[in-house]
Design a protein around this motif. Structure first.
Motif, mmCIF file in Angstrom:
data_model
loop_
_atom_site.group_PDB
_atom_site.id
_atom_site.type_symbol
_atom_site.label_atom_id
_atom_site.label_comp_id
_atom_site.label_asym_id
_atom_site.label_seq_id
_atom_site.Cartn_x
_atom_site.Cartn_y
_atom_site.Cartn_z
ATOM 1 N N ARG A 202 49.066 5.169 -19.248
ATOM 2 C CA ARG A 202 48.700 3.747 -19.295
ATOM 3 C C ARG A 202 47.208 3.526 -19.105
ATOM 4 N NH1 ARG A 202 53.660 1.279 -15.751
ATOM 5 N NH2 ARG A 202 55.265 1.781 -17.279
ATOM 6 N N ASP A 203 46.564 4.431 -18.348
ATOM 7 C CA ASP A 203 45.125 4.286 -18.136
ATOM 8 C C ASP A 203 44.307 4.981 -19.224
ATOM 9 O OD1 ASP A 203 45.697 6.858 -17.398
ATOM 10 O OD2 ASP A 203 44.768 6.744 -15.420
ATOM 11 N N GLY A 204 44.968 5.415 -20.305
ATOM 12 C CA GLY A 204 44.275 5.984 -21.453
ATOM 13 C C GLY A 204 43.995 7.473 -21.389
ATOM 14 N N GLU A 205 44.464 8.142 -20.336
ATOM 15 C CA GLU A 205 44.234 9.581 -20.205
ATOM 16 C C GLU A 205 45.270 10.367 -20.993
ATOM 17 O OE1 GLU A 205 43.453 11.636 -16.518
ATOM 18 O OE2 GLU A 205 42.976 9.717 -15.576
ATOM 19 N N ALA A 206 44.818 11.448 -21.629
ATOM 20 C CA ALA A 206 45.745 12.344 -22.323
ATOM 21 C C ALA A 206 46.477 13.176 -21.275
ATOM 22 C CB ALA A 206 44.985 13.239 -23.281
ATOM 23 N N ARG A 207 47.776 13.270 -21.408
ATOM 24 C CA ARG A 207 48.611 14.033 -20.481
ATOM 25 C C ARG A 207 49.455 15.013 -21.282
ATOM 26 N NH1 ARG A 207 47.729 12.509 -14.952
ATOM 27 N NH2 ARG A 207 47.041 10.367 -15.043
ATOM 28 N N GLY A 208 49.870 16.079 -20.616
ATOM 29 C CA GLY A 208 50.726 17.058 -21.269
ATOM 30 C C GLY A 208 51.667 17.694 -20.267
ATOM 31 N N GLU A 209 52.783 18.201 -20.778
ATOM 32 C CA GLU A 209 53.781 18.830 -19.918
ATOM 33 C C GLU A 209 54.413 19.989 -20.687
ATOM 34 O OE1 GLU A 209 57.120 16.965 -17.169
ATOM 35 O OE2 GLU A 209 57.601 16.698 -19.283
ATOM 36 N N LEU A 210 54.496 21.137 -20.024
ATOM 37 C CA LEU A 210 55.150 22.300 -20.603
ATOM 38 C C LEU A 210 56.623 22.252 -20.228
ATOM 39 C CD1 LEU A 210 55.005 25.075 -22.013
ATOM 40 C CD2 LEU A 210 54.458 26.060 -19.784
ATOM 41 N N GLU A 211 57.492 22.459 -21.226
ATOM 42 C CA GLU A 211 58.924 22.477 -20.968
ATOM 43 C C GLU A 211 59.539 23.701 -21.639
ATOM 44 O OE1 GLU A 211 61.901 19.028 -20.838
ATOM 45 O OE2 GLU A 211 62.181 19.824 -22.862
ATOM 46 N N ILE A 212 60.493 24.313 -20.961
ATOM 47 C CA ILE A 212 61.246 25.426 -21.535
ATOM 48 C C ILE A 212 62.684 24.966 -21.704
ATOM 49 C CG2 ILE A 212 62.150 27.742 -21.154
ATOM 50 C CD1 ILE A 212 59.674 28.389 -19.555
ATOM 51 N N THR A 213 63.206 25.134 -22.915
ATOM 52 C CA THR A 213 64.631 24.926 -23.145
ATOM 53 C C THR A 213 65.282 26.287 -22.982
ATOM 54 O OG1 THR A 213 64.191 23.116 -24.672
ATOM 55 C CG2 THR A 213 66.381 24.141 -24.779
ATOM 56 N N ALA A 214 66.069 26.430 -21.922
ATOM 57 C CA ALA A 214 66.654 27.726 -21.572
ATOM 58 C C ALA A 214 67.605 28.208 -22.659
ATOM 59 C CB ALA A 214 67.383 27.629 -20.235
ATOM 60 N N ASP A 215 67.578 29.526 -22.892
ATOM 61 C CA ASP A 215 68.528 30.135 -23.823
ATOM 62 C C ASP A 215 69.942 29.836 -23.349
ATOM 63 O OD1 ASP A 215 66.466 31.225 -25.296
ATOM 64 O OD2 ASP A 215 66.617 33.211 -24.385
ATOM 65 N N PRO A 216 70.857 29.534 -24.271
ATOM 66 C CA PRO A 216 72.224 29.220 -23.865
ATOM 67 C C PRO A 216 72.959 30.401 -23.228
ATOM 68 C CG PRO A 216 71.931 28.941 -26.250
ATOM 69 C CD PRO A 216 70.638 29.379 -25.697
ATOM 70 N N MET A 217 72.580 31.614 -23.569
ATOM 71 C CA MET A 217 73.247 32.797 -23.032
ATOM 72 C C MET A 217 72.298 33.541 -22.097
ATOM 73 S SD MET A 217 76.133 32.481 -24.418
ATOM 74 C CE MET A 217 77.006 33.993 -24.226
ATOM 75 N N GLY A 218 72.427 33.335 -20.803
ATOM 76 C CA GLY A 218 71.619 34.062 -19.827
ATOM 77 C C GLY A 218 70.197 33.573 -19.705
ATOM 78 N N GLY A 219 69.954 32.315 -20.026
ATOM 79 C CA GLY A 219 68.605 31.776 -19.954
ATOM 80 C C GLY A 219 68.144 31.430 -18.551
ATOM 81 N N VAL A 220 69.082 31.325 -17.601
ATOM 82 C CA VAL A 220 68.730 31.024 -16.212
ATOM 83 C C VAL A 220 69.487 32.001 -15.314
ATOM 84 C CG1 VAL A 220 68.775 29.305 -14.356
ATOM 85 C CG2 VAL A 220 68.395 28.575 -16.711
ATOM 86 N N GLU A 221 68.743 32.679 -14.447
ATOM 87 C CA GLU A 221 69.360 33.557 -13.455
ATOM 88 C C GLU A 221 68.970 33.059 -12.070
ATOM 89 O OE1 GLU A 221 68.806 37.766 -14.007
ATOM 90 O OE2 GLU A 221 68.760 37.517 -16.188
ATOM 91 N N PHE A 222 69.955 32.960 -11.179
ATOM 92 C CA PHE A 222 69.719 32.513 -9.815
ATOM 93 C C PHE A 222 69.246 33.715 -9.009
ATOM 94 C CE2 PHE A 222 73.589 29.575 -10.647
ATOM 95 C CZ PHE A 222 72.851 28.843 -11.562
ATOM 96 N N LEU A 223 68.056 33.641 -8.421
ATOM 97 C CA LEU A 223 67.482 34.771 -7.700
ATOM 98 C C LEU A 223 67.577 34.647 -6.188
ATOM 99 C CD1 LEU A 223 64.301 35.402 -9.882
ATOM 100 C CD2 LEU A 223 66.549 36.473 -10.054
ATOM 101 N N THR A 224 67.791 33.443 -5.676
ATOM 102 C CA THR A 224 67.956 33.276 -4.236
ATOM 103 C C THR A 224 69.370 33.710 -3.885
ATOM 104 O OG1 THR A 224 66.414 31.421 -4.163
ATOM 105 C CG2 THR A 224 67.933 31.641 -2.309
ATOM 106 N N PRO A 225 69.524 34.701 -2.987
ATOM 107 C CA PRO A 225 70.867 35.157 -2.625
ATOM 108 C C PRO A 225 71.703 34.015 -2.036
ATOM 109 C CG PRO A 225 69.217 36.679 -1.800
ATOM 110 C CD PRO A 225 68.484 35.464 -2.309
ATOM 111 N N LYS A 226 73.020 34.103 -2.250
ATOM 112 C CA LYS A 226 73.935 33.084 -1.744
ATOM 113 C C LYS A 226 73.774 32.949 -0.232
ATOM 114 C CE LYS A 226 78.752 31.752 -1.743
ATOM 115 N NZ LYS A 226 80.103 32.087 -2.165
#
Length: 139
Positions: A82-106
């Motif tokens: 709104r104040d006229g500044e250019a903004r950007g954001e990086l986004e990853i669309t995770a692979d449907p098969m194994g695109g996210v792995e939980f690394l913090t142990p249960k």
């Protein structure tokens, strides 16, 4: 297709919503991951989109502070604020098969939260380690 892989911690709890797409209802889960930059003190913040059953599992099992591995297709969204500044954001669309792995142990996420409440320290203050007295070891 370009693929990107990151490891980092969620900055807040995931958010899910159901939208109409491809003639039916589809669930998408979004969260932001803080990724440490090599040789620097700051972090990069990457938004992640996870579709379908994988997204439902992310909503169910992930929470702020949990460590994840994400693999998927990157995209950049650019807009003018709104104040006229250019903004950007990086986004990853995770692979449907194994695109996210939980690394913090249960259970470790709950331990980190209890540690923070008891000591007032953030989990990152411990670098993932908790000091243990030798007398507490069972061997």
């Amino acid at each position: 297709m370009l693929t990107m892989e990151i490891i980092g911690n969620l900055t807040r709890d995931p958010e899910s919503r159901t939208i109409k797409r491809d003639g039916g209802d589809r669930t998408v889960c979004n969260f932001t991951v803080a990724v440490n930059r090599v040789g620097r003190e700051d972090a990069a913040f990457v938004r992640v989109a996870v579709w379908g059953k994988s997204g439902e599992n992310c909503q169910k099992f992930l929470a702020r502070g949990r460590k994840v591995f994400v693999k998927g297709e990157p995209s950049v969204h650019v807009w003018t604020s709104r104040d006229g500044e250019a903004r950007g954001e990086l986004e990853i669309t995770a692979d449907p098969m194994g695109g996210v792995e939980f690394l913090t142990p249960k259970g470790q996420g709950e331990q980190q939260e209890a540690f923070r409440q008891d000591t007032g320290a953030a989990p990152s203050d411990t670098n993932g380690y908790v000091e243990v007295d030798d007398e507490e070891l069972p061997f």
